[in-house]
Design a protein around this motif. Structure first.
Motif, short mmCIF file in Angstrom:
data_model
loop_
_atom_site.label_atom_id
_atom_site.label_comp_id
_atom_site.label_asym_id
_atom_site.label_seq_id
_atom_site.Cartn_x
_atom_site.Cartn_y
_atom_site.Cartn_z
N VAL A 57 -9.69 -4.87 11.70
CA VAL A 57 -8.90 -3.84 12.39
C VAL A 57 -9.82 -2.86 13.11
O VAL A 57 -9.52 -2.38 14.21
N ASP A 58 -10.97 -2.59 12.52
CA ASP A 58 -11.92 -1.64 13.12
C ASP A 58 -12.56 -2.16 14.40
O ASP A 58 -13.24 -1.41 15.11
N LEU A 59 -12.34 -3.44 14.72
CA LEU A 59 -12.84 -4.00 15.97
C LEU A 59 -11.92 -3.68 17.15
O LEU A 59 -12.30 -3.88 18.31
N LEU A 60 -10.71 -3.21 16.88
CA LEU A 60 -9.73 -3.04 17.95
C LEU A 60 -10.17 -2.09 19.06
O LEU A 60 -9.88 -2.34 20.23
N PRO A 61 -10.87 -0.98 18.76
CA PRO A 61 -11.35 -0.15 19.87
C PRO A 61 -12.35 -0.88 20.77
O PRO A 61 -12.59 -0.45 21.90
N GLU A 62 -12.93 -1.99 20.27
CA GLU A 62 -13.89 -2.78 21.05
C GLU A 62 -13.23 -4.02 21.65
O GLU A 62 -13.91 -4.98 22.03
N ARG A 63 -11.90 -4.01 21.76
CA ARG A 63 -11.16 -5.22 22.11
C ARG A 63 -11.48 -5.77 23.49
O ARG A 63 -11.14 -6.91 23.80
N GLU A 64 -12.12 -4.96 24.36
CA GLU A 64 -12.51 -5.49 25.67
C GLU A 64 -13.71 -6.42 25.57
O GLU A 64 -14.00 -7.16 26.50
N ASP A 65 -14.39 -6.39 24.43
CA ASP A 65 -15.47 -7.33 24.16
C ASP A 65 -14.83 -8.65 23.70
O ASP A 65 -14.13 -8.67 22.69
N PRO A 66 -15.04 -9.75 24.41
CA PRO A 66 -14.38 -11.01 24.04
C PRO A 66 -14.64 -11.45 22.61
O PRO A 66 -13.75 -12.00 21.96
N ALA A 67 -15.85 -11.19 22.10
CA ALA A 67 -16.17 -11.59 20.73
C ALA A 67 -15.34 -10.80 19.73
O ALA A 67 -14.83 -11.34 18.75
N ALA A 68 -15.21 -9.49 19.96
CA ALA A 68 -14.42 -8.64 19.06
C ALA A 68 -12.95 -9.06 19.10
O ALA A 68 -12.29 -9.16 18.06
N ALA A 69 -12.44 -9.30 20.31
CA ALA A 69 -11.04 -9.71 20.45
C ALA A 69 -10.79 -11.04 19.75
O ALA A 69 -9.77 -11.23 19.08
N MET A 70 -11.74 -11.99 19.89
CA MET A 70 -11.58 -13.30 19.27
C MET A 70 -11.56 -13.18 17.75
O MET A 70 -10.72 -13.79 17.08
N LEU A 71 -12.49 -12.40 17.19
CA LEU A 71 -12.55 -12.25 15.74
C LEU A 71 -11.27 -11.67 15.18
O LEU A 71 -10.73 -12.14 14.17
N TYR A 72 -10.76 -10.62 15.84
CA TYR A 72 -9.53 -10.01 15.35
C TYR A 72 -8.35 -10.96 15.49
O TYR A 72 -7.59 -11.17 14.54
N ARG A 73 -8.20 -11.54 16.66
CA ARG A 73 -7.05 -12.40 16.92
C ARG A 73 -7.03 -13.61 15.99
O ARG A 73 -5.99 -13.95 15.42
N HIS A 74 -8.17 -14.26 15.83
CA HIS A 74 -8.23 -15.46 15.00
C HIS A 74 -7.88 -15.15 13.55
O HIS A 74 -7.02 -15.80 12.95
N ASN A 75 -8.55 -14.15 12.99
CA ASN A 75 -8.36 -13.88 11.56
C ASN A 75 -7.07 -13.14 11.26
O ASN A 75 -6.34 -13.51 10.32
N SER A 76 -6.76 -12.10 12.05
CA SER A 76 -5.62 -11.25 11.71
C SER A 76 -4.29 -11.81 12.20
O SER A 76 -3.24 -11.36 11.75
#
Length: 242
Positions: A57-76
């Motif tokens: 969840v703490d990656l969400l402010p970095e969601r414009e970074d494709p890696a951060a978006a991928m990690l959150y979307r895949h797991n959460s």
């Protein structure tokens, strides 16, 4: 009593963090309007939740970074939704073996593009089961994890006792989810049973934003209302750790 304890124990053993039973009678008209008679004919719902990892969840402010978006979307989304659907199917199977009807509702599958909704509201079931309140963001907010929980439900006629009653909202004057929404889709109005979702959330604006993100970045991730809620962050230190 035996079936109720068996269902709860099994769900928790499979990885659930929340388990509840809701009496759906107070919301029968709403349920029928959303999901038709196939959903409205069941008098109760077993609702199950899995808390999201704070590190994701703490990656969400970095969601414009494709890696951060991928990690959150895949797991959460992908991983948690699959886990919830598997628990729901196992729960429904146990109920059926006990001689009752059970309908597992997918954790996250849209049934109507017009309504932008599934056939049944898991958040409503969790609210009626006493697991949290409906926040200004239209997310189900729990006292301990805030909105950082994903849900699944099993509709049933099994004679299970409700685990609680609707929890009064605790958002107060907070407007953090309203202020954080990139498309101003959250109006800031508190939940009221006699008001439609549109009084609190412009679901179409939210949906358009996700589609634009998917088109421009290949993955649609926002979740700022979930990230910013102080009920999910209240136990967190300044460095983002528990």
């Amino acid at each position: 009593m035996y079936l109720a304890e068996e269902l709860r124990t099994s769900a928790l053993w499979q990885g659930a963090d929340y388990y509840g039973v809701a009496d759906l009678a107070p919301a029968r008209d709403f349920i029928r309007a959303q999901g038709g008679e196939r959903a409205a004919r069941y008098p109760r719902a077993v609702v199950i939740g899995i808390g999201l990892q704070d590190s994701l969840v703490d990656l969400l402010p970095e969601r414009e970074d494709p890696a951060a978006a991928m990690l959150y979307r895949h797991n959460s989304y992908d991983v948690v939704n699959l886990a919830l659907d598997q628990i729901a199917l196992a729960t429904a199977n146990r109920i059926q073996r006990a001689g009752y009807a059970a309908l597992p509702v997918p954790a996250s599958k849209r049934a109507s593009d017009e309504k932008i909704a599934g056939i049944f509201s898991h958040k409503l079931a969790a609210h009626l089961a006493g697991l949290g309140w409906i926040g200004k963001s239209c997310l189900l907010v729990t006292p301990d994890h805030g909105p950082r929980v994903r849900w699944v439900s099993v509709l049933t006629d099994a004679p299970l006792q409700p685990t609680g009653s609707p929890m009064a909202e605790r958002c107060g004057t907070c407007t953090q989810c309203t202020d954080a929404c990139p498309v101003h889709a959250i109006t800031g109005r508190p939940f009221a049973e006699d008001e439609p979702r549109g009084a609190r959330l412009d679901a179409a604006a939210c949906d358009r934003y996700f589609r634009e993100l998917e088109k421009s970045r290949g993955i649609g991730v926002c979740g700022m209302c979930l990230y910013i809620c102080p009920h999910g962050r209240k136990q967190r230190g300044g460095n983002g750790t528990r």
